[in-house]
Design a protein around this motif. Sequence first.
Motif, PDB file in Angstrom:
ATOM      1  N   ASN A 237       0.822  -1.209   0.000  1.00 26.18           N
ATOM      2  CA  ASN A 237       0.000   0.000   0.000  1.00 26.18           C
ATOM      3  C   ASN A 237       0.859   1.262   0.000  1.00 26.18           C
ATOM      4  O   ASN A 237       0.583   2.219  -0.727  1.00 26.18           O
ATOM      5  CB  ASN A 237      -0.929   0.006   1.212  1.00 26.18           C
ATOM      6  CG  ASN A 237      -2.181  -0.824   0.985  1.00 26.18           C
ATOM      7  OD1 ASN A 237      -2.623  -1.001  -0.142  1.00 26.18           O
ATOM      8  ND2 ASN A 237      -2.740  -1.357   2.056  1.00 26.18           N
ATOM      9  N   GLN A 238       1.890   1.276   0.847  1.00 25.28           N
ATOM     10  CA  GLN A 238       2.771   2.443   0.924  1.00 25.28           C
ATOM     11  C   GLN A 238       3.501   2.675  -0.393  1.00 25.28           C
ATOM     12  O   GLN A 238       3.618   3.808  -0.865  1.00 25.28           O
ATOM     13  CB  GLN A 238       3.771   2.258   2.068  1.00 25.28           C
ATOM     14  CG  GLN A 238       3.142   2.293   3.450  1.00 25.28           C
ATOM     15  CD  GLN A 238       4.112   1.874   4.541  1.00 25.28           C
ATOM     16  OE1 GLN A 238       5.037   1.082   4.308  1.00 25.28           O
ATOM     17  NE2 GLN A 238       3.912   2.389   5.741  1.00 25.28           N
ATOM     18  N   LEU A 239       4.003   1.590  -0.997  1.00 26.80           N
ATOM     19  CA  LEU A 239       4.709   1.727  -2.266  1.00 26.80           C
ATOM     20  C   LEU A 239       3.764   2.200  -3.368  1.00 26.80           C
ATOM     21  O   LEU A 239       4.130   3.043  -4.190  1.00 26.80           O
ATOM     22  CB  LEU A 239       5.353   0.397  -2.655  1.00 26.80           C
ATOM     23  CG  LEU A 239       6.148   0.410  -3.962  1.00 26.80           C
ATOM     24  CD1 LEU A 239       7.253   1.451  -3.915  1.00 26.80           C
ATOM     25  CD2 LEU A 239       6.734  -0.967  -4.257  1.00 26.80           C
ATOM     26  N   ALA A 240       2.543   1.665  -3.374  1.00 24.56           N
ATOM     27  CA  ALA A 240       1.562   2.085  -4.372  1.00 24.56           C
ATOM     28  C   ALA A 240       1.285   3.576  -4.265  1.00 24.56           C
ATOM     29  O   ALA A 240       1.157   4.279  -5.284  1.00 24.56           O
ATOM     30  CB  ALA A 240       0.271   1.291  -4.202  1.00 24.56           C
ATOM     31  N   THR A 241       1.221   4.090  -3.048  1.00 24.91           N
ATOM     32  CA  THR A 241       0.934   5.514  -2.833  1.00 24.91           C
ATOM     33  C   THR A 241       2.025   6.394  -3.422  1.00 24.91           C
ATOM     34  O   THR A 241       1.741   7.358  -4.149  1.00 24.91           O
ATOM     35  CB  THR A 241       0.792   5.804  -1.325  1.00 24.91           C
ATOM     36  OG1 THR A 241      -0.310   5.049  -0.800  1.00 24.91           O
ATOM     37  CG2 THR A 241       0.531   7.284  -1.083  1.00 24.91           C
ATOM     38  N   VAL A 242       3.285   6.087  -3.137  1.00 23.51           N
ATOM     39  CA  VAL A 242       4.377   6.938  -3.624  1.00 23.51           C
ATOM     40  C   VAL A 242       4.643   6.725  -5.114  1.00 23.51           C
ATOM     41  O   VAL A 242       5.192   7.614  -5.773  1.00 23.51           O
ATOM     42  CB  VAL A 242       5.666   6.696  -2.818  1.00 23.51           C
ATOM     43  CG1 VAL A 242       5.475   7.131  -1.384  1.00 23.51           C
ATOM     44  CG2 VAL A 242       6.108   5.242  -2.877  1.00 23.51           C
ATOM     45  N   MET A 243       4.258   5.563  -5.654  1.00 22.05           N
ATOM     46  CA  MET A 243       4.468   5.305  -7.077  1.00 22.05           C
ATOM     47  C   MET A 243       3.303   5.794  -7.932  1.00 22.05           C
ATOM     48  O   MET A 243       3.387   5.787  -9.158  1.00 22.05           O
ATOM     49  CB  MET A 243       4.667   3.800  -7.304  1.00 22.05           C
ATOM     50  CG  MET A 243       5.934   3.232  -6.671  1.00 22.05           C
ATOM     51  SD  MET A 243       7.454   3.757  -7.500  1.00 22.05           S
ATOM     52  CE  MET A 243       7.380   2.776  -8.991  1.00 22.05           C
TER      53      MET A 243
ATOM     54  N   ALA B 156       1.372  -5.667  -6.814  1.00 14.30           N
ATOM     55  CA  ALA B 156       1.300  -7.130  -6.699  1.00 14.30           C
ATOM     56  C   ALA B 156       1.698  -7.799  -8.010  1.00 14.30           C
ATOM     57  O   ALA B 156       2.349  -8.848  -8.011  1.00 14.30           O
ATOM     58  CB  ALA B 156      -0.101  -7.550  -6.285  1.00 14.30           C
ATOM     59  N   SER B 157       1.317  -7.194  -9.144  1.00 13.12           N
ATOM     60  CA  SER B 157       1.670  -7.775 -10.444  1.00 13.12           C
ATOM     61  C   SER B 157       3.163  -7.685 -10.699  1.00 13.12           C
ATOM     62  O   SER B 157       3.765  -8.598 -11.271  1.00 13.12           O
ATOM     63  CB  SER B 157       0.895  -7.068 -11.567  1.00 13.12           C
ATOM     64  OG  SER B 157       1.371  -5.747 -11.774  1.00 13.12           O
ATOM     65  N   TRP B 158       3.802  -6.579 -10.263  1.00 13.13           N
ATOM     66  CA  TRP B 158       5.256  -6.462 -10.397  1.00 13.13           C
ATOM     67  C   TRP B 158       5.955  -7.562  -9.600  1.00 13.13           C
ATOM     68  O   TRP B 158       6.943  -8.141 -10.060  1.00 13.13           O
ATOM     69  CB  TRP B 158       5.724  -5.093  -9.893  1.00 13.13           C
ATOM     70  CG  TRP B 158       5.277  -3.933 -10.725  1.00 13.13           C
ATOM     71  CD1 TRP B 158       4.867  -3.954 -12.036  1.00 13.13           C
ATOM     72  CD2 TRP B 158       5.196  -2.566 -10.312  1.00 13.13           C
ATOM     73  NE1 TRP B 158       4.533  -2.695 -12.469  1.00 13.13           N
ATOM     74  CE2 TRP B 158       4.729  -1.816 -11.425  1.00 13.13           C
ATOM     75  CE3 TRP B 158       5.460  -1.903  -9.123  1.00 13.13           C
ATOM     76  CZ2 TRP B 158       4.536  -0.441 -11.363  1.00 13.13           C
ATOM     77  CZ3 TRP B 158       5.273  -0.521  -9.059  1.00 13.13           C
ATOM     78  CH2 TRP B 158       4.818   0.196 -10.166  1.00 13.13           C
ATOM     79  N   ILE B 159       5.428  -7.831  -8.417  1.00 15.15           N
ATOM     80  CA  ILE B 159       6.007  -8.878  -7.569  1.00 15.15           C
ATOM     81  C   ILE B 159       5.801 -10.253  -8.205  1.00 15.15           C
ATOM     82  O   ILE B 159       6.712 -11.083  -8.253  1.00 15.15           O
ATOM     83  CB  ILE B 159       5.377  -8.841  -6.158  1.00 15.15           C
ATOM     84  CG1 ILE B 159       5.711  -7.511  -5.477  1.00 15.15           C
ATOM     85  CG2 ILE B 159       5.863 -10.015  -5.312  1.00 15.15           C
ATOM     86  CD1 ILE B 159       4.982  -7.288  -4.166  1.00 15.15           C
ATOM     87  N   ALA B 160       4.581 -10.500  -8.721  1.00 15.07           N
ATOM     88  CA  ALA B 160       4.250 -11.797  -9.325  1.00 15.07           C
ATOM     89  C   ALA B 160       5.115 -12.080 -10.554  1.00 15.07           C
ATOM     90  O   ALA B 160       5.477 -13.227 -10.821  1.00 15.07           O
ATOM     91  CB  ALA B 160       2.770 -11.834  -9.687  1.00 15.07           C
TER      92      ALA B 160
END
Length: 278
Positions: free
Chosen positions: A204-210, A218-222
């Motif tokens: 969530n935190q990474l999504a906010t700043v990105m 989650a897709s980047w991680i997958a």
Amino acid sequence: MTDVHLPAPEREVSGIRALLDDNPIMGESRAGARRFWTGREEKLLREHYPQGGVSLCLQHLPGRSASSIYNRAGQLGLRKQDERGRITERQAWTSNDRIDAVILRTFQGNPDKGAVKRCAAAVNRPRWWVSKRAQQLGLVSPRFKEPEWSEAEREIIAEFAHRPVKTLRQMLASKGFRRSETAIIVKLKRLGADRTDPHNLNANQLATVMGVDRKTVASWIAKGWLKATRRQQSESDDFWKIHRRDIRRFIVDTIAAVDIRKVDKFWLVDLLTDREAA
């Protein structure tokens, strides 16, 4: 940017309490990802706080309130001293006849937790301070009191405040200090400790700043583009733990997948110039 009138120099002499009550701020308050303290800001804090305290730092840290500067300085172990080496900027709670009268009326009736909370709000003091003052006035019997926190204990929980309370308890125990988890939680609150992990973000935190949603993260991680680990078994993306160096590596190696226009520029610059994340 809107200028806010700073307190006069003599206001510092009257005590930090008055300044924190006013809680001035230069410009607009930081929100979203900008609420995280950057390495540059902490460098400015270390440079100016020992000489000029909160008032001087307000001029060099736009968007930071007096209370946030005071709390962060405490977490970093910074102190403002005078020519004789005495600490001159410390928050202290005081009492007077009016406050004592309010406490007296409250505790004469064997108050419950809610009554004490309302009393604290009425006198503009923390609830723990009201209970302590009631003991000093002889209105309640003192309870068993834990030993005073040592400087070594405070340093441990301030440095590792982002760790789980159970982990903090184990860390203290390894150094010979016995504290309950409740005592640690209370101390963290009184210190105003920042429990944000400085080295890791969740999805969530990474999504906010990105500037994306957490499904994108989650897709980047997958896809294996972004390295991440789970903090516990869960299907929720909130439990992803992503280190700053892995975020930096992802941005550098997979720049085509990142829309730079949406990324928080202050956070990005801090990340890319952080030697520890390189």
